[in-house]
Write an enzyme that holds these catalytic residues in place. Structure first.
Site, PDB file in Angstrom:
ATOM      1  CG  ASN A   1      -1.642   1.381   1.178  1.00 17.15           C
ATOM      2  OD1 ASN A   1      -1.851   2.129   0.373  1.00 17.15           O
ATOM      3  ND2 ASN A   1      -2.309   1.319   2.646  1.00 17.15           N
TER       4      ASN A   1
ATOM      5  CE  LYS B   1      -0.012   3.069   4.765  1.00 17.81           C
ATOM      6  NZ  LYS B   1       0.234   3.367   6.250  1.00 17.81           N
TER       7      LYS B   1
ATOM      8  CG  HIS C   1      -5.722   2.115   5.229  1.00 19.76           C
ATOM      9  ND1 HIS C   1      -5.216   3.002   6.358  1.00 19.76           N
ATOM     10  CD2 HIS C   1      -4.561   0.945   5.178  1.00 19.76           C
ATOM     11  CE1 HIS C   1      -3.898   2.629   6.629  1.00 19.76           C
ATOM     12  NE2 HIS C   1      -3.423   1.289   6.068  1.00 19.76           N
TER      13      HIS C   1
ATOM     14  CD  GLU D   1      -2.718   5.671   6.815  1.00 17.74           C
ATOM     15  OE1 GLU D   1      -2.575   5.528   5.510  1.00 17.74           O
ATOM     16  OE2 GLU D   1      -1.752   4.955   7.543  1.00 17.74           O
TER      17      GLU D   1
ATOM     18  CD  GLU E   1      -3.076  -2.320   7.500  1.00 18.41           C
ATOM     19  OE1 GLU E   1      -2.075  -2.483   6.753  1.00 18.41           O
ATOM     20  OE2 GLU E   1      -3.761  -1.014   7.173  1.00 18.41           O
TER      21      GLU E   1
ATOM     22  N   GLY F   1       3.084   2.402  10.753  1.00 22.11           N
ATOM     23  CA  GLY F   1       4.084   3.375  10.494  1.00 22.11           C
ATOM     24  C   GLY F   1       4.852   3.736  11.859  1.00 22.11           C
TER      25      GLY F   1
ATOM     26  CB  SER G   1       5.690  -2.009  11.656  1.00 21.20           C
ATOM     27  OG  SER G   1       5.422  -0.608  12.110  1.00 21.20           O
TER      28      SER G   1
END
Ligand code: 13P
Length: 251
Positions: free
Chosen positions: A9, A11, A95, A97, A167, A173, A213
């Protein structure tokens, strides 16, 4: 039995020349891989050029979001048929985010998933708890709701095609990976919920990816867990050598 899927991904990273350069570099590094599905999800503008670059290779291209209506006055949105047209075969949906910054809910996840399946693309539906939810012992409650509400009302045939990505938000991250045991615990739980929803035959076939990660030095331990069927990778998918190592997780 379940074919592993290693998905990058990207992003909001890489313009078109950068995206093409990375795929050019990646192709020879993974050309001998036959037993893993390899997917890259770039920004929208790079989808078409990358799908051309990836033609004839073992790399598939996906999108990071989609709208559920087929067309119309929806400024700024994109339909599944348009993604398919541009060369996508997968779509990442829900996702964290998008849940956090763009008001994504389990209801909109469900609509996007339905539209994606209707157009014969494969949805990758993301679920995951925040640090606060984990620390207050609500991980399983949060995950159960996201799975039951986000992935409801599908036929068995549809349910089997869906890919789920676990996730944990606190691992994205941050360099803090869930331990293989923590990840396996949630993956096993997701499969159990899915079995209650669609039957064990479907639950045993559905692929559940881990994201948060994932790096070349932790991928093989994660992939050894019985309910982990692949990775959804951010940072470590941006570099060809590193992503190739992830794709070749078993050496
Ligand atoms: P990182 O691999 O950078 O932690 O990102 C994970 C992720 O959000 C993939 O969708």
């Amino acid at each position: 039995m379940r074919r592993p899927l290693m998905a990058g991904n990207w992003k909001m990273h890489k313009n078109i020349p950068e995206a093409i350069a990375m795929v050019k570099e990646l192709k020879p590094l993974i050309s001998d891989v036959k037993d893993v599905d390899i997917l890259i999800c770039p920004v929208f503008t790079a989808i078409y050029p990358l799908s051309n670059e990836a033609k004839g290779s073992n790399i598939k291209i996906g999108a990071q979001n989609v709208y559920w209506e087929p067309k119309g006055a929806f400024t700024g949105e994109i339909a599944v048929s348009m993604l398919s047209d541009a060369g996508c075969s997968f779509v990442i949906i829900g996702h964290s985010e998008r849940r956090q910054y763009f008001c994504e809910t389990d209801e909109t996840v469900n609509k996007r998933t339905k539209a994606t399946l209707n157009a014969n693309l494969i949805p990758i539906v993301c679920v995951g708890e925040t640090l606060q939810e984990r620390e207050s012992d609500n991980t399983f409650k949060v995950i159960e709701k996201q799975v039951r509400d986000g992935i409801k009302n599908f036929s068995k045939e549809e349910a089997e095609k869906i890919v789920i990505a676990y996730e944990p938000v606190w691992a994205i991250g941050t360099g803090k990976t869930a331990t293989p045991q923590q990840a396996q615990e949630v993956h096993g739980f997701i499969r159990k919920i899915y079995s209650e929803m669609y039957g064990s035959d479907i639950a045993n076939k559905v692929r559940i990816l881990y994201g948060g990660s994932v790096k070349p030095d932790n991928v093989s331990e994660l992939m050894k867990q019985k309910d982990i069927d692949g990775g959804l990778v951010g940072g470590a998918s941006l570099d060809a050598a590193s992503f190739a190592k992830l794709v070749k997780f078993n050496g």
